[in-house]
Design a protein around this motif. Structure first.
Motif, PDB file in Angstrom:
ATOM      1  N   TRP A  65       0.818  -1.265   0.016  1.00 45.76           N
ATOM      2  CA  TRP A  65       0.114   0.164  -0.042  1.00 45.76           C
ATOM      3  C   TRP A  65       0.940   1.393   0.080  1.00 45.76           C
ATOM      4  CZ3 TRP A  65      -1.213   4.194   2.973  1.00 45.76           C
ATOM      5  CH2 TRP A  65      -2.469   4.824   2.786  1.00 45.76           C
ATOM      6  N   GLN A  76       1.289   4.398  -2.681  1.00 44.44           N
ATOM      7  CA  GLN A  76       1.237   5.754  -2.415  1.00 44.44           C
ATOM      8  C   GLN A  76       2.361   6.332  -2.929  1.00 44.44           C
ATOM      9  OE1 GLN A  76      -1.811   6.736  -1.233  1.00 44.44           O
ATOM     10  NE2 GLN A  76      -1.048   7.313   0.865  1.00 44.44           N
ATOM     11  N   LEU A 114       1.980   7.178  -6.650  1.00 41.28           N
ATOM     12  CA  LEU A 114       0.929   8.215  -6.957  1.00 41.28           C
ATOM     13  C   LEU A 114       1.404   9.455  -6.585  1.00 41.28           C
ATOM     14  CD1 LEU A 114      -2.292   6.241  -5.603  1.00 41.28           C
ATOM     15  CD2 LEU A 114      -1.975   7.073  -7.948  1.00 41.28           C
ATOM     16  N   MET A 150       4.019  10.506  -9.114  1.00 44.18           N
ATOM     17  CA  MET A 150       3.197  10.986 -10.166  1.00 44.18           C
ATOM     18  C   MET A 150       2.803  12.291 -10.162  1.00 44.18           C
ATOM     19  SD  MET A 150       0.014   8.813 -11.645  1.00 44.18           S
ATOM     20  CE  MET A 150      -1.506   9.521 -12.104  1.00 44.18           C
ATOM     21  N   LEU A 151       2.318  12.938  -8.803  1.00 43.57           N
ATOM     22  CA  LEU A 151       1.725  14.241  -8.626  1.00 43.57           C
ATOM     23  C   LEU A 151       3.172  15.202  -8.783  1.00 43.57           C
ATOM     24  CD1 LEU A 151      -0.396  16.044  -7.798  1.00 43.57           C
ATOM     25  CD2 LEU A 151      -0.081  15.429  -5.466  1.00 43.57           C
ATOM     26  N   TRP A 167       4.095  15.862 -12.190  1.00 45.70           N
ATOM     27  CA  TRP A 167       2.909  16.561 -12.914  1.00 45.70           C
ATOM     28  C   TRP A 167       3.167  18.203 -12.563  1.00 45.70           C
ATOM     29  CZ3 TRP A 167      -0.922  12.876 -14.229  1.00 45.70           C
ATOM     30  CH2 TRP A 167      -1.982  13.291 -15.542  1.00 45.70           C
ATOM     31  N   PHE A 223       1.695  14.435   0.344  1.00 46.13           N
ATOM     32  CA  PHE A 223       0.923  12.983   0.069  1.00 46.13           C
ATOM     33  C   PHE A 223       1.808  11.918   0.436  1.00 46.13           C
ATOM     34  CE2 PHE A 223      -0.759  10.605  -3.809  1.00 46.13           C
ATOM     35  CZ  PHE A 223      -1.309   9.790  -2.857  1.00 46.13           C
ATOM     36  N   LEU A 225      -5.355   4.975  -3.906  1.00 51.86           N
ATOM     37  CA  LEU A 225      -6.012   5.853  -4.877  1.00 51.86           C
ATOM     38  C   LEU A 225      -6.922   6.668  -4.163  1.00 51.86           C
ATOM     39  CD1 LEU A 225      -5.623   5.785  -7.956  1.00 51.86           C
ATOM     40  CD2 LEU A 225      -7.689   4.729  -8.398  1.00 51.86           C
ATOM     41  N   MET A 228      -6.460   8.108  -1.507  1.00 56.09           N
ATOM     42  CA  MET A 228      -5.788   9.367  -0.759  1.00 56.09           C
ATOM     43  C   MET A 228      -5.172  10.520  -1.888  1.00 56.09           C
ATOM     44  SD  MET A 228      -5.208   8.425   2.443  1.00 56.09           S
ATOM     45  CE  MET A 228      -3.872   9.041   2.635  1.00 56.09           C
ATOM     46  N   ALA A 229      -5.227   9.887  -2.994  1.00 50.78           N
ATOM     47  CA  ALA A 229      -4.914  10.899  -4.279  1.00 50.78           C
ATOM     48  C   ALA A 229      -5.845  11.518  -4.973  1.00 50.78           C
ATOM     49  CB  ALA A 229      -4.041   9.761  -5.238  1.00 50.78           C
ATOM     50  N   TRP A 237      -7.861  14.104  -3.399  1.00 50.17           N
ATOM     51  CA  TRP A 237      -8.492  15.193  -2.657  1.00 50.17           C
ATOM     52  C   TRP A 237      -8.619  16.478  -3.326  1.00 50.17           C
ATOM     53  CZ3 TRP A 237      -3.184  14.366  -2.287  1.00 50.17           C
ATOM     54  CH2 TRP A 237      -2.290  15.468  -2.522  1.00 50.17           C
ATOM     55  N   GLN A 265      -5.913  17.818 -14.244  1.00 45.95           N
ATOM     56  CA  GLN A 265      -5.623  16.561 -15.171  1.00 45.95           C
ATOM     57  C   GLN A 265      -5.304  15.600 -14.069  1.00 45.95           C
ATOM     58  OE1 GLN A 265      -4.116  19.525 -15.464  1.00 45.95           O
ATOM     59  NE2 GLN A 265      -3.689  19.662 -17.532  1.00 45.95           N
ATOM     60  N   TYR A 266      -4.498  15.578 -13.106  1.00 40.22           N
ATOM     61  CA  TYR A 266      -4.113  14.687 -12.243  1.00 40.22           C
ATOM     62  C   TYR A 266      -5.438  14.012 -11.412  1.00 40.22           C
ATOM     63  CZ  TYR A 266      -1.934  12.138  -8.221  1.00 40.22           C
ATOM     64  OH  TYR A 266      -1.455  11.500  -7.260  1.00 40.22           O
ATOM     65  N   TYR A 267      -5.909  15.047 -10.735  1.00 37.76           N
ATOM     66  CA  TYR A 267      -6.939  14.678  -9.860  1.00 37.76           C
ATOM     67  C   TYR A 267      -8.151  14.304 -10.540  1.00 37.76           C
ATOM     68  CZ  TYR A 267      -4.323  16.998  -6.233  1.00 37.76           C
ATOM     69  OH  TYR A 267      -3.063  17.118  -5.592  1.00 37.76           O
ATOM     70  N   LEU A 327      -7.832  12.383 -13.099  1.00 36.09           N
ATOM     71  CA  LEU A 327      -7.699  11.109 -13.760  1.00 36.09           C
ATOM     72  C   LEU A 327      -7.713  10.009 -12.470  1.00 36.09           C
ATOM     73  CD1 LEU A 327      -6.240   9.132 -15.898  1.00 36.09           C
ATOM     74  CD2 LEU A 327      -4.042   9.671 -14.798  1.00 36.09           C
ATOM     75  N   THR A 328      -7.060  10.492 -11.558  1.00 39.22           N
ATOM     76  CA  THR A 328      -7.165   9.520 -10.209  1.00 39.22           C
ATOM     77  C   THR A 328      -8.639   9.413  -9.843  1.00 39.22           C
ATOM     78  OG1 THR A 328      -6.575  11.596  -8.932  1.00 39.22           O
ATOM     79  CG2 THR A 328      -4.777   9.979  -9.244  1.00 39.22           C
TER      80      THR A 328
END
Lengths: 136, 546
Positions: A21, A25, A28, A31-32, A35, A44, B296, B298-299, B301, B314-316, B318-319
């Protein structure tokens, strides 16, 4: 004739899902960051840390399977919560309330420590058999 | 199969006290869970009364019952009460009661910590509601306490401070309870209970605790910062202050939705498998999807902040849209379990079906608000109110009721009255849809949320909603009445009245202090089903031999 495998008295593992898990995280979060939201990505990524710590702790100190100490009731725990709660409300209620809360919490913490010590002594004197398995 | 789980040494000190005040200070996980359930029920009724007052105000255009400021207090405390004080703790209470029973543990890890968590949560709830007794009233800055609405200028007075402290304490209590559940799963499973032999509900609780441990400390920190902002200032100031607060808040605020969802998916999964007389379909897929779903969750918000223009849409988007994948797997598993099963439509199964169908409406409208252009249109409108009430009320509450009707015989040793339970189900279905479905149209047509008055053209749909809220109240009273009646005039349940599959049904109803005096062989997540099938196989062989 080989000996029967030794029964384990404690569960093994369990940290796998935590690590899996946390890795999800991290992916992800990365990835953010890619971005372009580096600061929020840090927030995060921080979310995964507590679980990684728990997984590491569980791996380093696996459950022993020894009998545990349990008290049926615990008054000082309740007092400790009351003290902590009243102390927190003291932030808006005034210093006097905060001090009363702190006093209750300190009194309860000492009582709790004494309760645990007494329990450990009592537990050393007692022994309880584990629940038995039903025959197949 | 090996013998028992690690066994507690019971220290007899305090046994006399247990018979008197016992319940309030008892550390047994079942009693702590029962305390949380009772207190959360109390806060549910209180917050529900606030909702009824709001709906009375909104029945027709024009101010009838309350002032604008009182209305602000009502919706803020209703939302806060339901999320911080009812659904989250109730979900954790279900886990605290059942997880040790499902995994063959004699107690929870750190029972004192759970007891401490309960009391901290209770004090937090009392603090939040005590704001009504102060000069400026209770917290009235919405359940999110957005800056600058919640700073000392936006919402002056002690009531808002008490709200901030109360939310912090209640969240801390929930966090501590979740930690005990997590450590119970990690360290106190019965020896043969491997992770992939844990029942579906325990897996959903494990996923829930991941979310709690990762997200709840952030809210506690946010409340500390908000309190400092109100008294000292200089924390959430300037053009970026509000955005910074929103990031921190929603980092908790979205995952908490799943804390109020996963345990009920687990409850519904157990119910469906039992009443389909079948093993759960796609168990491993469910486990993987749960891990993916929680990570996911958590990603996403930032989708609450699309309209701020300060997040990477775009990110949010997509998730948020990707959430449909694990959700789809879970739906597939639930439906797959029913297909080919010998379905029995007892009350728990009806509530489970209600959850599956109604949550679908909430979930599908979630895809709409996950899309920035569509979200721009409906954000801040009643569409959002309808969406999250379909997920949290028509979804989660029905899931909770499915679990309640399913495990009530285990917890009390008494069966609920079936006819009354079924009647309350239909009343609640009618009430929920009458209340929340019109809100989609109201929102789409442009009625803003959080207003005490509105344009006359929205009057008819609002009246329908208000009638629906009254029907819900009747349904809830029927459920409560059924519980009281069933406990007072008991129909004994026995150990396993449903022919269930998981370990908790092996022990007595209600379970003894140490949960088990013996354990069956554990070879899968459904040990009782294994025993049943082995018995049937033996009978068949005997018949053939005869």
């Amino acid at each position: 004739m080989s000996a029967a495998p030794r029964e384990r008295s404690a569960p093994r593992g369990g940290g796998g899902p935590l690590v899996a898990w946390a890795c999800l995280q991290l992916a992800l979060g990365a990835m953010l960051a890619i971005w372009g939201e580096e600061v929020t990505a840090l927030l995060f990524l921080g979310g995964a840390l507590p679980l990684l710590v728990v997984a590491a702790w569980n791996h380093r100190w696996p459950p022993s399977g020894r009998p545990r100490l349990l008290s049926r009731v615990s008054v000082p725990v309740v007092l400790l919560a009351l003290g902590a709660g009243i102390g927190a409300i003291g932030f808006t209620g005034g210093l006097w309330l905060g001090l009363i809360g702190a006093e209750i919490a300190i009194f309860a913490a000492v009582w709790l420590a004494r309760e645990i010590v007494l329990e450990q002594r009592a537990a050393r004197r007692s022994a309880v058999a584990p629940p038995t398995a039903v025959a197949r | 199969m090996a013998g028992g789980a690690p066994v507690a040494v019971e220290v007899e000190r305090g046994a006399g006290l247990e018979r008197g005040l016992a319940w309030l200070v008892a550390t047994d996980h079942k009693k702590t869970a029962a305390k949380i359930a009772v207190v959360s029920l109390f806060f549910f009724l209180l917050s529900g009364l606030l909702a009824l007052t709001m709906r009375a105000e909104l029945a027709q255009p024009g101010l009838q019952f309350v002032s604008d400021h009182t209305y602000d207090e009502l919706f803020s405390m209703h939302g806060s009460g339901m999320i911080y004080l009812f659904l989250t703790p109730a979900a954790l209470a279900l886990g605290l009661y059942l997880v040790p029973l499902q995994i063959g543990a004699s107690q929870i890890a750190a029972p004192r910590l759970a007891l401490f968590g309960f009391w901290i949560y209770l004090i937090g709830g009392v603090s939040m509601y005590s704001g009504f007794l102060t000069d400026n009233g209770a917290g009235s800055a919405t359940w999110t306490a957005t800056i600058p609405l919640s700073d000392s200028a936006g919402t002056p007075g002690v009531g808002m401070d008490l709200w901030v402290i109360g939310v912090g304490l209640a969240t801390l209590g929930s966090l501590l309870i979740a930690i005990t559940i997590l450590f119970t799963i990690l360290r106190l499973r019965a020896p043969a209970m491997t992770m992939l032999r844990m029942p579906v509900f325990s897996w959903t609780m494990l996923a829930t605790t991941f979310t709690v441990v990762a997200a709840f400390p952030v809210l506690i920190g946010a409340m500390c910062l908000l309190l400092a902002e109100r008294h000292i200032g200089g924390i959430f100031t300037g053009s970026t202050g509000s955005i910074a607060y929103q990031h921190i808040f929603w980092f908790y605020g979205h995952p908490v939705v799943y804390v109020m969802f996963f345990p009920f998916v687990g409850a519904v999964g157990e119910t469906v498998a039992t009443f389909a007389r079948k093993r759960f379909f796609g168990y491993r897929a469910l486990v993987v999807s749960l891990l993916f779903f929680t990570a996911l969750s958590m990603a996403v918000w930032g989708h609450h902040m699309f309209i701020t223009g300060a997040v990477k849409n775009q990110y949010y988007a997509l998730t948020s849209t990707m959430l449909a994948i694990p959700a789809g797997i879970e739906y597939l598993d639930l439906i797959g379990t029913m297909i080919g099963g010998a379905l029995v439509f007892r009350a728990p199964m009806l509530f489970a079906l209600g959850f599956i169908l109604q949550f679908l409406i909430g979930g599908l409208t979630g895809i709409i608000v996950a899309s920035p252009p569509l979200d721009y249109h409906v954000n801040g409108s009643y569409f959002i109110v309808a969406h999250f009430h379909y997920t949290l009320f028509a979804g989660s509450l029905f899931g909770l009721l499915a679990g309640l009707h399913y495990w009530f015989p285990k917890a009390t040793g008494a069966m609920l009255r079936e006819r009354l339970a079924k009647a309350s189900f239909w009343v609640l279905v009618l009430g929920a849809n009458l209340t929340f479905f019109p809100m989609f149209f109201l929102g789409y047509e442009g009625m803003p949320r959080r207003v005490a008055d509105y344009e006359p053209r929205f009057g008819d749909l609002n009246l329908l909603s208000t009638i629906g809220a009254g029907v819900i109240a009747v349904g809830i009273l029927m459920v409560l009445g059924n519980m009281v009646l069933s406990v007072r005039r008991r129909i004994p349940a026995g150990n396993d009245p449903w022919g269930a599959q998981t370990l908790e049904w092996w022990t007595t109803s209600p379970p003894p202090l140490r949960n088990f005096t013996s354990l069956p062989p554990i070879r899968s997540y459904a040990p009782l089903q294994d025993l049943r099938e082995a018995g049937e196989e033996r009978e068949e062989r005997a018949e053939v031999a005869a």
